[in-house]
Design a protein around this motif. Structure first.
Motif, PDB file in Angstrom:
ATOM      1  N   ASN A   8      66.470  13.154  89.419  1.00 14.58           N
ATOM      2  CA  ASN A   8      67.617  13.653  90.406  1.00 14.58           C
ATOM      3  C   ASN A   8      69.387  13.019  89.655  1.00 14.58           C
ATOM      4  O   ASN A   8      69.817  13.872  90.069  1.00 14.58           O
ATOM      5  CB  ASN A   8      67.173  13.317  91.711  1.00 14.58           C
ATOM      6  CG  ASN A   8      66.210  14.033  93.317  1.00 14.58           C
ATOM      7  OD1 ASN A   8      66.656  14.505  92.374  1.00 14.58           O
ATOM      8  ND2 ASN A   8      66.084  13.373  93.753  1.00 14.58           N
ATOM      9  N   ARG A   9      68.285  12.038  89.632  1.00 14.37           N
ATOM     10  CA  ARG A   9      70.053  11.348  88.556  1.00 14.37           C
ATOM     11  C   ARG A   9      69.436  10.365  87.461  1.00 14.37           C
ATOM     12  O   ARG A   9      68.453   9.817  87.504  1.00 14.37           O
ATOM     13  CB  ARG A   9      70.205  10.336  89.806  1.00 14.37           C
ATOM     14  CG  ARG A   9      71.727   9.213  89.441  1.00 14.37           C
ATOM     15  CD  ARG A   9      72.589   8.548  90.186  1.00 14.37           C
ATOM     16  NE  ARG A   9      73.032  10.381  91.111  1.00 14.37           N
ATOM     17  CZ  ARG A   9      74.345  10.339  90.862  1.00 14.37           C
ATOM     18  NH1 ARG A   9      74.683  10.604  89.076  1.00 14.37           N
ATOM     19  NH2 ARG A   9      75.332  11.386  91.411  1.00 14.37           N
TER      20      ARG A   9
ATOM     21  N   GLU B 132      70.416   8.869  83.046  1.00 10.62           N
ATOM     22  CA  GLU B 132      71.931   8.204  81.982  1.00 10.62           C
ATOM     23  C   GLU B 132      72.536   9.527  82.707  1.00 10.62           C
ATOM     24  O   GLU B 132      74.347   9.583  82.014  1.00 10.62           O
ATOM     25  CB  GLU B 132      71.602   8.206  81.226  1.00 10.62           C
ATOM     26  CG  GLU B 132      70.161   7.504  80.390  1.00 10.62           C
ATOM     27  CD  GLU B 132      69.681   6.736  79.143  1.00 10.62           C
ATOM     28  OE1 GLU B 132      70.576   7.230  78.329  1.00 10.62           O
ATOM     29  OE2 GLU B 132      68.937   6.574  79.131  1.00 10.62           O
ATOM     30  N   ASN B 133      72.525  10.910  81.979  1.00 10.12           N
ATOM     31  CA  ASN B 133      73.758  11.466  81.830  1.00 10.12           C
ATOM     32  C   ASN B 133      74.162  12.134  83.458  1.00 10.12           C
ATOM     33  O   ASN B 133      75.076  13.410  83.466  1.00 10.12           O
ATOM     34  CB  ASN B 133      73.656  12.852  80.799  1.00 10.12           C
ATOM     35  CG  ASN B 133      73.247  12.861  79.662  1.00 10.12           C
ATOM     36  OD1 ASN B 133      74.065  11.440  79.191  1.00 10.12           O
ATOM     37  ND2 ASN B 133      72.283  12.608  79.265  1.00 10.12           N
ATOM     38  N   GLY B 134      74.541  11.871  84.508  1.00  9.60           N
ATOM     39  CA  GLY B 134      74.703  11.856  86.385  1.00  9.60           C
ATOM     40  C   GLY B 134      73.139  12.303  87.258  1.00  9.60           C
ATOM     41  O   GLY B 134      71.502  12.085  86.806  1.00  9.60           O
ATOM     42  N   SER B 135      73.770  13.938  87.710  1.00 10.98           N
ATOM     43  CA  SER B 135      72.620  13.720  88.825  1.00 10.98           C
ATOM     44  C   SER B 135      71.749  15.059  87.917  1.00 10.98           C
ATOM     45  O   SER B 135      72.177  16.483  87.529  1.00 10.98           O
ATOM     46  CB  SER B 135      73.594  14.495  89.505  1.00 10.98           C
ATOM     47  OG  SER B 135      74.069  15.647  89.777  1.00 10.98           O
TER      48      SER B 135
ATOM     49  N   VAL C 240      69.317  16.034  86.394  1.00 11.04           N
ATOM     50  CA  VAL C 240      68.945  16.154  84.427  1.00 11.04           C
ATOM     51  C   VAL C 240      67.616  15.875  84.203  1.00 11.04           C
ATOM     52  O   VAL C 240      66.268  15.220  84.934  1.00 11.04           O
ATOM     53  CB  VAL C 240      69.782  15.089  83.576  1.00 11.04           C
ATOM     54  CG1 VAL C 240      71.384  15.245  83.984  1.00 11.04           C
ATOM     55  CG2 VAL C 240      69.057  13.553  85.144  1.00 11.04           C
TER      56      VAL C 240
ATOM     57  N   GLU D 104      65.819  13.936  80.772  1.00  7.48           N
ATOM     58  CA  GLU D 104      65.990  12.881  80.231  1.00  7.48           C
ATOM     59  C   GLU D 104      64.233  12.946  79.520  1.00  7.48           C
ATOM     60  O   GLU D 104      63.269  12.787  80.012  1.00  7.48           O
ATOM     61  CB  GLU D 104      65.737  12.016  80.957  1.00  7.48           C
ATOM     62  CG  GLU D 104      67.265  11.999  81.656  1.00  7.48           C
ATOM     63  CD  GLU D 104      67.335  10.464  82.231  1.00  7.48           C
ATOM     64  OE1 GLU D 104      66.449   9.182  82.052  1.00  7.48           O
ATOM     65  OE2 GLU D 104      68.787   9.953  82.054  1.00  7.48           O
TER      66      GLU D 104
ATOM     67  N   ASP E  37      67.432  15.365  76.928  1.00  8.92           N
ATOM     68  CA  ASP E  37      67.861  16.714  77.358  1.00  8.92           C
ATOM     69  C   ASP E  37      67.963  17.328  76.424  1.00  8.92           C
ATOM     70  O   ASP E  37      68.259  18.325  75.908  1.00  8.92           O
ATOM     71  CB  ASP E  37      69.257  16.415  77.968  1.00  8.92           C
ATOM     72  CG  ASP E  37      70.162  16.164  76.809  1.00  8.92           C
ATOM     73  OD1 ASP E  37      69.973  15.381  75.781  1.00  8.92           O
ATOM     74  OD2 ASP E  37      71.411  16.061  77.344  1.00  8.92           O
TER      75      ASP E  37
ATOM     76  N   HIS F 119      67.528  23.838  90.260  1.00  6.42           N
ATOM     77  CA  HIS F 119      68.801  22.793  90.477  1.00  6.42           C
ATOM     78  C   HIS F 119      69.217  23.912  88.905  1.00  6.42           C
ATOM     79  O   HIS F 119      70.391  23.218  88.051  1.00  6.42           O
ATOM     80  CB  HIS F 119      68.350  21.595  90.058  1.00  6.42           C
ATOM     81  CG  HIS F 119      67.748  21.392  91.370  1.00  6.42           C
ATOM     82  ND1 HIS F 119      66.280  20.405  91.351  1.00  6.42           N
ATOM     83  CD2 HIS F 119      68.382  21.239  92.992  1.00  6.42           C
ATOM     84  CE1 HIS F 119      65.773  20.551  92.454  1.00  6.42           C
ATOM     85  NE2 HIS F 119      67.494  20.708  93.325  1.00  6.42           N
TER      86      HIS F 119
ATOM     87  N   ARG G 199      77.795  24.803  85.407  1.00  4.43           N
ATOM     88  CA  ARG G 199      77.707  23.578  84.859  1.00  4.43           C
ATOM     89  C   ARG G 199      76.961  23.527  83.807  1.00  4.43           C
ATOM     90  O   ARG G 199      76.852  22.267  82.740  1.00  4.43           O
ATOM     91  CB  ARG G 199      77.236  22.880  86.151  1.00  4.43           C
ATOM     92  CG  ARG G 199      78.147  22.661  86.825  1.00  4.43           C
ATOM     93  CD  ARG G 199      77.390  21.661  88.691  1.00  4.43           C
ATOM     94  NE  ARG G 199      78.402  21.331  89.021  1.00  4.43           N
ATOM     95  CZ  ARG G 199      78.406  20.538  90.370  1.00  4.43           C
ATOM     96  NH1 ARG G 199      77.170  20.151  90.540  1.00  4.43           N
ATOM     97  NH2 ARG G 199      79.320  20.439  91.063  1.00  4.43           N
TER      98      ARG G 199
ATOM     99  N   ARG H 124      77.122  21.656  80.295  1.00  2.00           N
ATOM    100  CA  ARG H 124      75.741  20.477  79.459  1.00  2.00           C
ATOM    101  C   ARG H 124      75.021  20.957  78.587  1.00  2.00           C
ATOM    102  O   ARG H 124      74.765  20.472  77.216  1.00  2.00           O
ATOM    103  CB  ARG H 124      74.616  20.658  80.472  1.00  2.00           C
ATOM    104  CG  ARG H 124      74.942  19.309  81.819  1.00  2.00           C
ATOM    105  CD  ARG H 124      74.013  18.667  82.368  1.00  2.00           C
ATOM    106  NE  ARG H 124      73.766  17.828  83.234  1.00  2.00           N
ATOM    107  CZ  ARG H 124      74.084  17.781  84.663  1.00  2.00           C
ATOM    108  NH1 ARG H 124      72.753  18.124  84.296  1.00  2.00           N
ATOM    109  NH2 ARG H 124      74.588  16.236  84.616  1.00  2.00           N
TER     110      ARG H 124
END
Length: 151
Positions: free
Chosen positions: A32-33, A35-38, A40, A42, A44, A104, A132, A136
């Motif tokens: 949900n959250r 290093e790069n925001g909401s 994501v 990881e 990426d 998402h 969005r 990314r």
């Protein structure tokens, strides 16, 4: 045949039959959250050798991993995990693979996988994705371009 020769032959045969075990498995978390925001993945971006696998791990509930139509090698059938399902996917064909979290995707929950020797094409870079997700992917493409320029 001596016992030593038998053992050596058995070890040699075992070594030849287990060669595929050298494939690597990379873990990618669905969060949900991060290093790069909401919303994501990881990491990426990952680079694999053909035959390597990615294990998509549920870091937070309500996520899945799925390939993005138009952002995979031409002969790749694609995959789609279920919501809250940890899945492991093998990537055998060289190329780039766009990955999304289906619920998402519009929020930019995407990642990129490079398998083997492959070049990002202009068509791949311009594949149609939500706004969005575009941001990314463009950030990932920029990191790849910077790394390539630094070589």
């Amino acid at each position: 045949m001596t016992m030593r020769a038998k053992i050596a032959a058995a070890l040699l045969a075992l070594g030849l039959t287990t060669a595929p075990a050298f494939a690597e498995t990379i873990e990618v978390k669905m969060l949900n959250r991060g290093e790069n925001g909401s919303m994501v993945f990881e990491p990426d971006y990952v680079e694999l050798k053909p035959g390597d696998r990615v294990k998509f791990r549920v870091g937070h509930k309500s996520h899945n991993a799925a390939s993005i139509d138009g952002m995979v090698p031409a002969d790749y059938a694609g995959f789609k995990g279920q919501i809250n399902e940890e899945i492991e996917v093998s990537f055998d064909t060289p190329g780039f693979y766009g990955i999304k979290c289906s619920p998402h995707f519009a929020m930019g929950m995407v990642m990129l996988i490079k398998v083997g020797e492959a070049e990002l094409t202009e068509a791949f870079r311009k594949a149609e994705v939500p706004g969005r997700a575009r941001g990314r992917f463009d950030a990932i493409f920029a990191r790849i371009d910077q790394a390539k320029a630094a070589q």
